[in-house]
Design a protein around this motif. Sequence first.
Motif, PDB file in Angstrom:
ATOM      1  N   ILE A 146      -7.462  26.577   2.474  1.00 24.62           N
ATOM      2  CA  ILE A 146      -6.039  26.426   2.485  1.00 24.62           C
ATOM      3  C   ILE A 146      -5.278  27.933   2.061  1.00 24.62           C
ATOM      4  O   ILE A 146      -5.636  28.134   1.033  1.00 24.62           O
ATOM      5  CB  ILE A 146      -5.787  25.204   1.771  1.00 24.62           C
ATOM      6  N   VAL A 147      -4.571  28.355   2.906  1.00 22.09           N
ATOM      7  CA  VAL A 147      -3.820  29.548   2.447  1.00 22.09           C
ATOM      8  C   VAL A 147      -2.599  29.618   2.717  1.00 22.09           C
ATOM      9  O   VAL A 147      -1.982  29.105   3.511  1.00 22.09           O
ATOM     10  CB  VAL A 147      -4.523  30.864   3.325  1.00 22.09           C
ATOM     11  N   VAL A 163      -4.279  16.598   3.404  1.00 17.62           N
ATOM     12  CA  VAL A 163      -4.499  17.584   4.345  1.00 17.62           C
ATOM     13  C   VAL A 163      -4.563  17.213   5.567  1.00 17.62           C
ATOM     14  O   VAL A 163      -5.042  16.256   5.984  1.00 17.62           O
ATOM     15  CB  VAL A 163      -5.389  18.691   3.947  1.00 17.62           C
ATOM     16  N   THR A 164      -3.919  18.193   6.370  1.00 17.69           N
ATOM     17  CA  THR A 164      -4.525  17.833   8.048  1.00 17.69           C
ATOM     18  C   THR A 164      -5.789  19.017   8.163  1.00 17.69           C
ATOM     19  O   THR A 164      -5.480  20.230   7.917  1.00 17.69           O
ATOM     20  CB  THR A 164      -3.240  18.404   8.876  1.00 17.69           C
ATOM     21  N   VAL A 165      -6.698  18.438   9.012  1.00 14.04           N
ATOM     22  CA  VAL A 165      -7.956  19.410   9.052  1.00 14.04           C
ATOM     23  C   VAL A 165      -7.754  19.968  10.576  1.00 14.04           C
ATOM     24  O   VAL A 165      -7.595  19.147  11.366  1.00 14.04           O
ATOM     25  CB  VAL A 165      -9.107  18.352   8.744  1.00 14.04           C
ATOM     26  N   GLY A 166      -8.044  21.290  10.459  1.00 14.59           N
ATOM     27  CA  GLY A 166      -8.076  22.021  11.622  1.00 14.59           C
ATOM     28  C   GLY A 166      -9.167  22.550  12.129  1.00 14.59           C
ATOM     29  O   GLY A 166     -10.444  21.740  11.970  1.00 14.59           O
ATOM     30  N   ALA A 167      -9.487  23.663  12.737  1.00 14.35           N
ATOM     31  CA  ALA A 167     -10.635  24.087  13.515  1.00 14.35           C
ATOM     32  C   ALA A 167     -11.569  24.603  12.298  1.00 14.35           C
ATOM     33  O   ALA A 167     -11.190  25.077  11.328  1.00 14.35           O
ATOM     34  CB  ALA A 167     -10.358  25.238  14.337  1.00 14.35           C
ATOM     35  N   PRO A 168     -12.973  24.417  12.703  1.00 18.80           N
ATOM     36  CA  PRO A 168     -14.001  25.140  11.830  1.00 18.80           C
ATOM     37  C   PRO A 168     -13.855  26.444  11.857  1.00 18.80           C
ATOM     38  O   PRO A 168     -13.550  27.185  12.664  1.00 18.80           O
ATOM     39  CB  PRO A 168     -15.348  24.722  12.355  1.00 18.80           C
ATOM     40  N   LEU A 169     -14.034  27.045  10.532  1.00 18.48           N
ATOM     41  CA  LEU A 169     -13.924  28.472  10.364  1.00 18.48           C
ATOM     42  C   LEU A 169     -15.322  29.326   9.959  1.00 18.48           C
ATOM     43  O   LEU A 169     -15.497  30.498  10.157  1.00 18.48           O
ATOM     44  CB  LEU A 169     -12.947  29.091   9.045  1.00 18.48           C
ATOM     45  N   ALA A 170     -16.340  28.336   9.273  1.00 20.34           N
ATOM     46  CA  ALA A 170     -17.534  29.122   8.931  1.00 20.34           C
ATOM     47  C   ALA A 170     -18.578  28.045   8.627  1.00 20.34           C
ATOM     48  O   ALA A 170     -18.082  26.812   8.330  1.00 20.34           O
ATOM     49  CB  ALA A 170     -17.248  29.943   7.597  1.00 20.34           C
ATOM     50  N   ARG A 176     -10.291  25.094   8.560  1.00 20.50           N
ATOM     51  CA  ARG A 176      -8.824  25.604   8.095  1.00 20.50           C
ATOM     52  C   ARG A 176      -8.070  24.282   7.835  1.00 20.50           C
ATOM     53  O   ARG A 176      -8.097  23.252   8.880  1.00 20.50           O
ATOM     54  CB  ARG A 176      -8.244  26.556   9.390  1.00 20.50           C
ATOM     55  N   CYS A 177      -7.382  24.234   6.884  1.00 21.07           N
ATOM     56  CA  CYS A 177      -6.528  23.124   6.423  1.00 21.07           C
ATOM     57  C   CYS A 177      -5.140  23.408   6.108  1.00 21.07           C
ATOM     58  O   CYS A 177      -4.717  24.653   5.961  1.00 21.07           O
ATOM     59  CB  CYS A 177      -6.967  22.302   5.273  1.00 21.07           C
ATOM     60  N   THR A 178      -4.233  22.600   6.369  1.00 29.21           N
ATOM     61  CA  THR A 178      -2.722  22.622   6.053  1.00 29.21           C
ATOM     62  C   THR A 178      -2.375  21.589   5.065  1.00 29.21           C
ATOM     63  O   THR A 178      -2.804  20.394   5.178  1.00 29.21           O
ATOM     64  CB  THR A 178      -1.977  22.612   7.177  1.00 29.21           C
ATOM     65  N   LEU A 179      -1.383  21.670   4.189  1.00 31.67           N
ATOM     66  CA  LEU A 179      -1.110  20.869   3.233  1.00 31.67           C
ATOM     67  C   LEU A 179      -0.050  19.904   3.705  1.00 31.67           C
ATOM     68  O   LEU A 179       0.717  20.549   4.454  1.00 31.67           O
ATOM     69  CB  LEU A 179      -0.539  21.657   2.043  1.00 31.67           C
TER      70      LEU A 179
END
Length: 148
Positions: A12-13, A61-68, A87-90
């Motif tokens: 989360i950035v 959170v909303t869970v998005g695409a895998p990053l690593a 990648r997640c968003t709050l």
Amino acid sequence: MTGPRLAVRAVIVRDDRVLLVNAYPDGESDMWCLPGGGVERHTSLPDNLRREMYEETGLTVTVGAPLALNEFHAPETGFHQVDVYFRCTLEETRIAPDWHDPDGVVTRHVWASREDLATLHHKPDSLADIAFGPPGRVWYDPLEILTK
């Protein structure tokens, strides 16, 4: 013989800072990591991550695409873990002041810039690239030694 432990982590950035939590209870270590944790069987990776995020931070959170993908191991104990980072968003903007982790592991959090990561003990070693690297890239770190 059992296989590696599977875990999920949230990237989360916000405002060029990534959310980190303390990695060990009771100040046992100064290591920081991304929030998340072990996967429960028969539950999807995103559902596991939403559960872990809420337990460790009280955040939804909303869970998005895998990053690593990252592998950790401790040769002296035989511990081996595979982390999948998403990648997640709050869905809310801050951790409530009265929040506490029901398992008592996570007691602190910090929003860290790329520059802050250079001075913080954290895992994985590639965290700055994962959090702040170019969009669309998927990172892989094979068998990183786990340290406290």
